[in-house]
Write an enzyme that holds these catalytic residues in place. Structure first.
Site, mmCIF file in Angstrom:
data_model
loop_
_atom_site.group_PDB
_atom_site.id
_atom_site.type_symbol
_atom_site.label_atom_id
_atom_site.label_comp_id
_atom_site.label_asym_id
_atom_site.label_seq_id
_atom_site.Cartn_x
_atom_site.Cartn_y
_atom_site.Cartn_z
ATOM 1 N N GLY A 264 26.282 52.884 52.145
ATOM 2 C CA GLY A 264 26.420 52.475 50.749
ATOM 3 C C GLY A 264 25.221 51.776 50.140
ATOM 4 N N CYS A 383 15.259 59.553 56.251
ATOM 5 C CA CYS A 383 14.519 58.501 56.950
ATOM 6 C C CYS A 383 13.845 59.097 58.192
ATOM 7 C CB CYS A 383 15.418 57.317 57.327
ATOM 8 S SG CYS A 383 16.802 57.754 58.389
#
Length: 448
Positions: A264, A383
């Site tokens: 989140g 990432c």
């Protein structure tokens, strides 16, 4: 903590669990601290030993190999104990060798028997007497870099082919350093200056971040354990990750899709940048992860987030075409950009994982593309620093979706420091550029 369990006892158990169950060290360490009631003053040493031993695992095995050649079979916990001890001998100057030897032998007695404790003592004494192998004697530069920085050879070869030897060497060395703790200030509740002032009155030292306008960096203390964190003034997040919502550039009252949202961090950043207006539909495949999004939204007092348990590949069955002004696909990836934070990744991920994840990433992009309004923005981020999961995925997506084009104005939104690394509407940050996580961000626009 139980009398018979020292910090190093806990470290052995923790490293054993990581190896046996492929558990992530960053998650396991917190539960182990609680389980074994590790004193606060001992936590830094435990963290140092665990992360250091994990980060340099292959290097330590290289040092160890000449001294255990004659041993028939070594139990996993014994090898871990020896690795830990060598790590402390050669990388932690402040710990006397007599203390390292004593602790290792005592642990061997408790976990094994006299024969094992004698073996451990003998190996460590031999290393003390004879010294370790010289890494510079390894002739093959790829193999030398692999062992020296404890990265799998296949991964080093891959990165060298993508980025060249020098960049790969810098990246591998950066992955052996300790990550900084950074946090994103919740602009709906306060400012960077307000948080710095608030912490100055306590035993916590923070400073402004390097990249993001919303970031602070912890110099002393753990921001996640503070009252300010509990009250929703900040979110623990790496600075490279904070750039994603900035590139998405949400406007007030827009309807936005975050297709792979857990836990989140980016959804809440988008919601903050819209000042609590509009709506962010935050999807994740797993219900327990969707609960993490809910918890973050509640802690930050953000009511414009709608968490949903949904496979983003099936989003077209739930949402109508052209429903969203902006879509973020922060895709599942190998995570090679966060090795500094999760050293286990470099040992557990394989070449096959790269291929599987690239296929998944393409499917997610293909599924959400019709949901974007004309002139809308789609941001894809990961990432990882692997080009097969980044540039190659986007190249294939654009080949199959001529209605999309690169949003070349992306660099105008980014901080000045980052602009030199933007190319063709893509940003690839490597870990050694700014000491952040490695991160990839691209902005695409749907033609009107």
């Amino acid at each position: 903590m139980n009398k018979q369990l020292s910090v190093r006892d806990v470290a052995v158990e923790l490293l054993l669990q990581v190896e046996k169950n492929q558990a992530y060290s960053n998650l396991l360490i917190n539960s182990m601290i609680t389980k074994f009631k590790v004193k606060e003053k001992d936590i830094p040493l435990l963290t140092e030993i665990v992360y250091g031993t994990l980060q340099r695992r292959d290097t330590l095995d290289y040092f160890l190999s000449p001294f255990i050649k004659k041993a028939k079979k070594i139990e996993p916990w014994v090898r871990i104990l020896l690795r830990m001890s060598i790590y402390q001998m050669y990388y932690l100057d402040r710990i006397p060798e007599r203390a390292i030897f004593f602790e290792a032998v005592e642990i061997a007695k408790r976990r094994g028997h006299k024969g094992i404790s004698s073996f451990v003592n003998g190996v460590l004494r031999s290393i003390q007497r004879e010294g370790i192998q010289n890494l510079e004697e390894i002739k093959d530069p790829i193999e030398r870099l692999s062992i020296k920085t404890s990265h799998p050879k296949w991964l080093v070869e891959k990165w060298v082919s993508q980025y060249g030897y020098e960049e790969t060497e810098k990246m591998c060395e950066e992955n052996l350093t300790s990550p900084a703790q950074t946090a994103r200030v919740n602009r709906t509740k306060g400012t960077v200056e307000h948080l710095i002032e608030s912490y100055a009155q306590k035993e916590i030292t923070v400073e402004k971040g390097n990249l993001s306008e919303d970031s602070i960096k912890a110099v002393k203390g753990n921001l996640a354990l503070t009252e300010e964190f509990r009250q929703g003034f900040l979110t623990i997040q790496d600075e490279s990750s904070m750039l994603v919502a900035r590139v998405l550039d949400p406007k007030e009252n827009e309807i936005i899709l975050d297709a792979c949202a857990a836990p989140g961090g980016k959804s809440t950043h988008i919601a903050e940048r819209m000042h609590g207006t509009g709506k962010v539909h935050s999807l994740d495949l797993h219900e327990h992860k969707v609960n993490l999004i809910k918890q973050s939204a509640e802690r930050l007092h953000l009511s414009n987030i709608v968490p949903q348990t949904l496979d983003s590949r099936l989003a077209g069955e739930v949402f109508a075409k052209e429903s969203f002004y902006r879509i973020l696909v922060d895709a599942p990836c190998t995570g090679f950009g966060v090795i500094k934070r999760k050293p286990d990744i470099k040992y557990t991920k394989t070449e096959q994982d790269v291929l599987k994840l690239a296929e998944l990433q393409k499917k997610i992009l293909h599924a959400v593309a019709p949901l974007l309004k004309p002139n809308g923005v789609l941001v894809y981020s990961t990432c990882t620093i692997d080009q097969e999961e980044n540039q190659d995925v986007i190249k294939e997506f654009l080949n199959h979706h001529p209605e999309f084009e690169r949003n070349l104005s992306m660099s105008e939104i980014l901080p000045e420091k980052v602009k030199p690394y933007v190319k063709d509407g893509e940003l690839q940050l490597l870990p050694h550029y700014f000491g952040t996580d490695g991160f990839y961000i691209v902005s695409l626009r749907k033609k009107g």
